[in-house]
Scaffold this motif. Structure first.
Motif, mmCIF file in Angstrom:
data_model
loop_
_atom_site.group_PDB
_atom_site.id
_atom_site.type_symbol
_atom_site.label_atom_id
_atom_site.label_comp_id
_atom_site.label_asym_id
_atom_site.label_seq_id
_atom_site.Cartn_x
_atom_site.Cartn_y
_atom_site.Cartn_z
ATOM 1 N N PRO A 10 0.812 -1.219 0.000
ATOM 2 C CA PRO A 10 0.000 0.000 0.000
ATOM 3 C C PRO A 10 0.846 1.269 0.000
ATOM 4 C CG PRO A 10 0.054 -0.946 2.189
ATOM 5 C CD PRO A 10 0.803 -1.899 1.301
ATOM 6 N N LYS A 15 8.072 0.817 0.017
ATOM 7 C CA LYS A 15 8.416 0.031 -1.184
ATOM 8 C C LYS A 15 9.530 0.688 -1.992
ATOM 9 C CE LYS A 15 4.585 0.362 -3.339
ATOM 10 N NZ LYS A 15 3.853 1.247 -2.445
ATOM 11 N N ASP A 32 9.862 1.903 -10.766
ATOM 12 C CA ASP A 32 8.805 2.315 -9.832
ATOM 13 C C ASP A 32 7.543 2.480 -10.677
ATOM 14 O OD1 ASP A 32 7.000 3.761 -8.337
ATOM 15 O OD2 ASP A 32 8.384 5.374 -7.803
ATOM 16 N N THR A 33 6.682 1.445 -10.692
ATOM 17 C CA THR A 33 5.530 1.488 -11.608
ATOM 18 C C THR A 33 4.502 2.534 -11.170
ATOM 19 O OG1 THR A 33 4.289 -0.269 -10.482
ATOM 20 C CG2 THR A 33 5.826 -0.941 -12.220
ATOM 21 N N LEU A 35 5.111 5.492 -10.701
ATOM 22 C CA LEU A 35 5.412 6.694 -11.493
ATOM 23 C C LEU A 35 4.620 6.725 -12.792
ATOM 24 C CD1 LEU A 35 9.243 7.463 -11.451
ATOM 25 C CD2 LEU A 35 7.376 8.731 -10.358
ATOM 26 N N ARG A 68 5.372 13.749 -7.263
ATOM 27 C CA ARG A 68 5.294 13.283 -5.871
ATOM 28 C C ARG A 68 4.253 14.044 -5.044
ATOM 29 N NH1 ARG A 68 6.574 8.388 -5.510
ATOM 30 N NH2 ARG A 68 8.326 7.902 -6.812
ATOM 31 N N ALA A 76 -3.535 9.719 -9.558
ATOM 32 C CA ALA A 76 -2.965 8.436 -9.998
ATOM 33 C C ALA A 76 -3.868 7.291 -9.569
ATOM 34 C CB ALA A 76 -1.567 8.253 -9.408
ATOM 35 N N SER A 77 -4.330 7.317 -8.326
ATOM 36 C CA SER A 77 -5.127 6.179 -7.861
ATOM 37 C C SER A 77 -6.499 6.171 -8.533
ATOM 38 C CB SER A 77 -5.206 6.128 -6.336
ATOM 39 O OG SER A 77 -6.213 6.943 -5.830
ATOM 40 N N ARG A 86 -4.732 0.701 -17.340
ATOM 41 C CA ARG A 86 -3.864 -0.384 -16.868
ATOM 42 C C ARG A 86 -3.367 -1.209 -18.054
ATOM 43 N NH1 ARG A 86 -4.019 -0.078 -11.510
ATOM 44 N NH2 ARG A 86 -2.431 -1.678 -11.496
ATOM 45 N N GLN A 93 5.725 -2.638 -18.760
ATOM 46 C CA GLN A 93 6.159 -3.202 -17.469
ATOM 47 C C GLN A 93 6.693 -4.621 -17.642
ATOM 48 O OE1 GLN A 93 3.428 -2.035 -13.973
ATOM 49 N NE2 GLN A 93 2.144 -1.668 -15.755
ATOM 50 N N ILE A 110 2.194 -6.125 -9.163
ATOM 51 C CA ILE A 110 3.329 -6.722 -9.877
ATOM 52 C C ILE A 110 3.357 -8.243 -9.677
ATOM 53 C CG2 ILE A 110 5.828 -6.645 -10.272
ATOM 54 C CD1 ILE A 110 4.249 -4.017 -10.890
ATOM 55 N N ARG A 135 4.772 9.657 5.107
ATOM 56 C CA ARG A 135 4.455 10.470 3.931
ATOM 57 C C ARG A 135 4.348 11.951 4.306
ATOM 58 N NH1 ARG A 135 3.176 8.711 -0.998
ATOM 59 N NH2 ARG A 135 5.046 7.551 -0.476
ATOM 60 N N ARG A 158 -6.768 6.304 -0.717
ATOM 61 C CA ARG A 158 -6.035 5.636 -1.790
ATOM 62 C C ARG A 158 -6.001 4.121 -1.560
ATOM 63 N NH1 ARG A 158 -0.716 6.574 -3.742
ATOM 64 N NH2 ARG A 158 -0.025 7.673 -1.881
ATOM 65 N N ARG A 165 -10.838 -1.808 -6.237
ATOM 66 C CA ARG A 165 -11.112 -1.717 -7.681
ATOM 67 C C ARG A 165 -11.247 -3.131 -8.259
ATOM 68 N NH1 ARG A 165 -5.188 0.535 -8.423
ATOM 69 N NH2 ARG A 165 -4.086 -1.444 -8.552
HETATM 70 O O1 CDP Z 1 4.526 6.076 -3.427
HETATM 71 P P1 CDP Z 1 3.173 5.528 -3.088
HETATM 72 O O2 CDP Z 1 3.234 4.164 -2.488
HETATM 73 O O3 CDP Z 1 2.354 6.478 -2.260
HETATM 74 O O4 CDP Z 1 2.334 5.435 -4.448
HETATM 75 P P2 CDP Z 1 2.833 4.975 -5.875
HETATM 76 O O5 CDP Z 1 3.482 3.626 -5.790
HETATM 77 O O6 CDP Z 1 3.590 6.065 -6.524
HETATM 78 O O7 CDP Z 1 1.434 4.756 -6.670
HETATM 79 C C1 CDP Z 1 0.518 5.819 -6.910
HETATM 80 C C2 CDP Z 1 -0.835 5.197 -7.253
HETATM 81 O O8 CDP Z 1 -0.706 4.509 -8.504
HETATM 82 C C3 CDP Z 1 -1.346 4.148 -6.269
HETATM 83 O O9 CDP Z 1 -2.164 4.684 -5.243
HETATM 84 C C4 CDP Z 1 -2.135 3.189 -7.154
HETATM 85 O O10 CDP Z 1 -3.479 3.597 -7.268
HETATM 86 C C5 CDP Z 1 -1.487 3.311 -8.509
HETATM 87 N N1 CDP Z 1 -0.650 2.158 -8.852
HETATM 88 C C6 CDP Z 1 -1.277 1.024 -9.353
HETATM 89 O O11 CDP Z 1 -2.498 0.975 -9.444
HETATM 90 N N2 CDP Z 1 -0.540 -0.042 -9.764
HETATM 91 C C7 CDP Z 1 0.791 -0.016 -9.665
HETATM 92 N N3 CDP Z 1 1.493 -1.069 -10.097
HETATM 93 C C8 CDP Z 1 1.454 1.103 -9.118
HETATM 94 C C9 CDP Z 1 0.701 2.182 -8.702
#
Ligand code: CDP
Length: 207
Positions: A10, A15, A32-33, A35, A68, A76-77, A86, A93, A110, A135, A158, A165
């Motif tokens: 999460p 991560k 870093d997916t 991103l 960021r 993003a979410s 997706r 990826q 992943i 954060r 988030r 989903r």
């Molecule tokens: O850094 P943080 O963990 O807060 O978030 P992030 O990894 O940058 O991801 C931002 C948003 O992208 C997440 O809240 C997910 O909704 C989405 N995400 C996703 O759906 N699938 C992924 N493989 C990576 C991110």
């Protein structure tokens, strides 16, 4: 021979830090997916269509210094719930995951969807309160004006969107090693992650 390490979890669980350290330790490329979704979210905030943005992302999009921010994280979410978004990001990826020499990818899906065959899978988590505190500190360092309750609410919103989903929800892969970093220092979390990957390495790739 390629070796893929999938690291999911999460928001703000650690991560990113763990993935960078694991990649450096094993000499692997890192993606870093999050991103990718942040870059799509940032484009949507400027009025673009989400699917169109996902189809034409460029390297420059991933370097934008706004990625960021808390607004982009929420955007993003939201775009991450759109199946067409997706789907547009899957091939990039998967190709990254199978690059020669191997790779570390971190994200939400992943180990479950992008690389279900990954040689090592980690699920990095921590309590929502601890994640929000981490954060909050990061956002303050970036100069953002926010409060801890606001960041906690954002993290929870988030998490909820990511876990509920229909397409590729955040969940622990059956074969993932769970690392709860709530009570761990960064060094301890990184050492735990490296040990977990070592334990999954096949004898023929161990150096
Ligand atoms: O850094 P943080 O963990 O807060 O978030 P992030 O990894 O940058 O991801 C931002 C948003 O992208 C997440 O809240 C997910 O909704 C989405 N995400 C996703 O759906 N699938 C992924 N493989 C990576 C991110």
């Amino acid at each position: 021979m390629s070796f893929t390490i999938a690291i999911d979890g999460p928001a703000a669980a650690g991560k990113g830090t763990i993935s960078r350290a694991v990649a450096a330790h094993f000499g692997l490329a890192h993606l870093d997916t999050g991103l990718l979704y942040r870059a799509v979210g940032a484009r949507v905030l400027t009025g673009e269509d989400a699917e169109a943005a996902a189809r034409c992302l460029s390297a420059a999009d991933l370097e934008a210094d706004t990625l960021r921010s808390a607004d982009v994280a929420q955007a993003a979410s939201k775009v991450a719930t759109i199946p067409q978004v997706r789907a547009a990001l899957v091939d990039f990826q998967r190709a990254f995951a199978r690059r020669a020499g191997g790779a570390v990818l971190d994200g939400r899906d992943i180990g479950t969807v992008i690389c279900p065959e990954a040689e090592a899978k980690l699920f990095v988590t921590a309590s929502a309160e601890i994640r929000a505190q981490r954060r909050y500190r990061e956002l303050l360092e970036q100069g953002a004006e926010t409060s801890l309750p606001e960041v906690l609410a954002d993290v929870r919103a988030r998490d909820d969107r990511d876990m509920t989903r229909a397409d590729a929800p955040l969940k622990t892969a059956d074969d993932a090693v769970i690392i709860d970093t709530s009570e761990m220092s960064i060094e301890a979390a990184v050492a735990t992650a490296i040990a977990a990957v070592e334990a999954r390495r096949a004898p023929d790739v161990a150096s």
